[in-house]
Design an enzyme around this catalytic site. Structure first.
Site, PDB file in Angstrom:
ATOM      1  N   ASP A  89       0.824  -1.209   0.000  1.00  0.00           N
ATOM      2  CA  ASP A  89       0.000   0.000   0.000  1.00  0.00           C
ATOM      3  C   ASP A  89       0.854   1.252   0.000  1.00  0.00           C
ATOM      4  O   ASP A  89       2.041   1.233   0.344  1.00  0.00           O
ATOM      5  CB  ASP A  89      -0.950   0.008   1.201  1.00  0.00           C
ATOM      6  N   ASP A 120       8.595   4.503  -1.322  1.00  0.00           N
ATOM      7  CA  ASP A 120       7.923   3.921  -0.150  1.00  0.00           C
ATOM      8  C   ASP A 120       6.661   3.189  -0.548  1.00  0.00           C
ATOM      9  O   ASP A 120       5.568   3.738  -0.469  1.00  0.00           O
ATOM     10  CB  ASP A 120       7.617   5.048   0.841  1.00  0.00           C
ATOM     11  N   GLU A 154       0.235  -1.072   6.041  1.00  0.00           N
ATOM     12  CA  GLU A 154       1.334  -0.450   6.781  1.00  0.00           C
ATOM     13  C   GLU A 154       1.180   1.061   6.867  1.00  0.00           C
ATOM     14  O   GLU A 154       1.515   1.672   7.892  1.00  0.00           O
ATOM     15  CB  GLU A 154       2.671  -0.819   6.122  1.00  0.00           C
ATOM     16  N   GLU A 155       0.680   1.672   5.808  1.00  0.00           N
ATOM     17  CA  GLU A 155       0.596   3.135   5.779  1.00  0.00           C
ATOM     18  C   GLU A 155      -0.529   3.692   6.650  1.00  0.00           C
ATOM     19  O   GLU A 155      -0.625   4.904   6.828  1.00  0.00           O
ATOM     20  CB  GLU A 155       0.435   3.625   4.335  1.00  0.00           C
TER      21      GLU A 155
END
Length: 420
Positions: A89, A120, A154-155
């Site tokens: 993500d 990222d 994760e974000e």
């Protein structure tokens, strides 16, 4: 004959265009957290692994069906055990007018891969997948196994990696490499812990027209506390003599990255960011309640009682009453020894490939690496990056950095898994 380390390295270079193409394809998958569905990214990861003969599982983890995880494993039960971790993500791209190119175009221009997630960490994830694909295609004889953990939350500070760790998928790991962006001049070997501090001010309501004379304004009371919040940055960490080398490296990396005369303190002292303020209900009423949420990052060895004492001193210095402090301890500072097999292998290969010094260092932020370290697994973060665009506009990464990262991953995996 099983493939040799040199042959595998040569395969990485021979297929570098495939790696760049993979980065572009991943960037074109629009999966902003929490705006877009994550299924397409997860499905693509599984399809890519299948193309290279690697079985995988789509698992419903703690975050539910909307945020599944991917688990894959190759190799044997006996030997050295490596975990590769990444997330598919990305953060939202924001206003399209702020970009000089399509954030989801995956364009390659002037030696750079362009788009949201380039650093990222779509390109870091591509390196993980590509490395496993090359090893599988070559029929490499691994003296141990590689386990892949891919998450898609994760974000949004999700629970995917924690779920992997809590459910046995990292048990017995001798090394964990998280492909988060670092660039090639450093390996992240430690991180700060996280504390969420909430300050709540209580006042007495009244009519706004007499607010300077009647009532007790909770907002202005809270403000008198917040002007002193930087006092919390004086709270230090407590390090072992064996950490001095990494600590010095960390200060050097911080000074290279952030232009501020006192930035080295961000490594070995607390940081404190006032992120959210709430208070009041109407412009013509003296507010009786206000609160501030403060993100505190704690260095290794920072004691809880030291932080609480500093907050108590902050309140006393402000000279107000009726302000309460609440604490949510999220994680502790954590690190991996800089002389571990994992760190020394990756450092040597970075320096051999780039011909430049690499400094294993601690990070001033926090990430999913903490979950693996909590299990006692030596863990690093290393991945291609141009830090300027991360979570901002015009994110990109150098093609050279991505290709070299793949070389370094392959050489390091060979070192750890007995391929000569």
């Amino acid at each position: 004959m099983p493939a040799t380390k040199k042959q595998l390295h040569d395969q990485v270079l021979a297929h570098k265009q495939d790696l760049v193409d993979l980065c572009s394809v991943l960037i074109r998958i629009k999966n902003q957290s929490p705006l877009d569905p994550q299924g397409p990214g997860i499905d693509f990861v599984r399809a890519y692994l299948a193309q290279h003969g690697i079985d995988s599982e789509r698992l419903v983890a703690a975050a539910g069906e909307e945020y599944p995880v991917v688990y894959a494993r190759m190799g044997s039960d006996q030997g050295f055990h490596v975990v590769l971790n990444g997330h598919v993500d990305v953060v939202p791209a924001g206003n399209p007018d702020g970009w000089d190119f399509d954030p989801f175009g995956g364009e390659v221009r002037d030696g750079k891969i362009l788009g949201r997630g380039a650093s990222d960490m779509k390109c870091g994830l591509a390196v993980l997948l590509f490395s496993m694909g090359v090893l599988s295609d070559a029929g490499a004889d691994l003296k141990g196994d590689i386990r892949l953990h891919v998450v898609c939350d994760e974000e949004i500070a999700g629970s995917g990696t924690l779920w992997f760790c809590e459910n046995g998928y990292a048990d017995g790991a001798d090394a964990v490499i998280v492909g988060e962006p670092t660039g090639h001049d450093t390996i992240e070997i430690g991180q700060k812990g996280i504390l969420h501090l909430t300050l709540t001010a209580h006042g007495t309501p009244g009519h706004g027209s007499t607010g300077n004379y009647k009532g007790d304004n909770a907002i202005t009371k809270l403000a008198r506390v917040l002007v002193n919040v930087d006092d919390l940055t004086a709270v230090p960490g407590h390090y072992l003599p064996s950490q001095e080398r990494a600590l010095a490296n960390s200060r050097t990396i911080a000074e290279r990255t952030i232009d501020h005369p006192k930035v080295a303190n961000v490594i070995d002292h607390c940081s404190a960011n006032v992120g959210v303020i709430q208070g009041g209900g109407k412009i013509n009423q003296v507010p009786d309640l206000a609160s501030a949420q403060i993100d505190i990052r704690m260095p290794y060895g920072c004691r809880h009682e030291d932080v609480v004492a500093a907050v108590d001193a902050l309140l006393a210095k402000s000279g107000v009453s009726g302000v309460e402090a609440g604490y949510e301890w999220i994680s502790e500072g954590n690190y991996t020894d800089d002389d571990s097999v994992l760190v020394t292998s990756v450092k040597k290969n970075i320096e051999d490939v780039w011909g430049e010094e690499c400094l294993p260092a601690y990070q001033w932020a926090s990430s999913d690496a903490a979950h693996y370290r909590a299990l006692g697994c030596p863990t690093i973060q290393f991945g291609p990056a141009n830090n300027a665009g991360i979570h901002g506009y015009n994110e990109d990464v150098d093609v050279e950095d991505v290709v070299h990262a793949a070389e370094i991953y392959m050489l390091s995996l060979c070192d750890m898994l007995g391929i000569e």
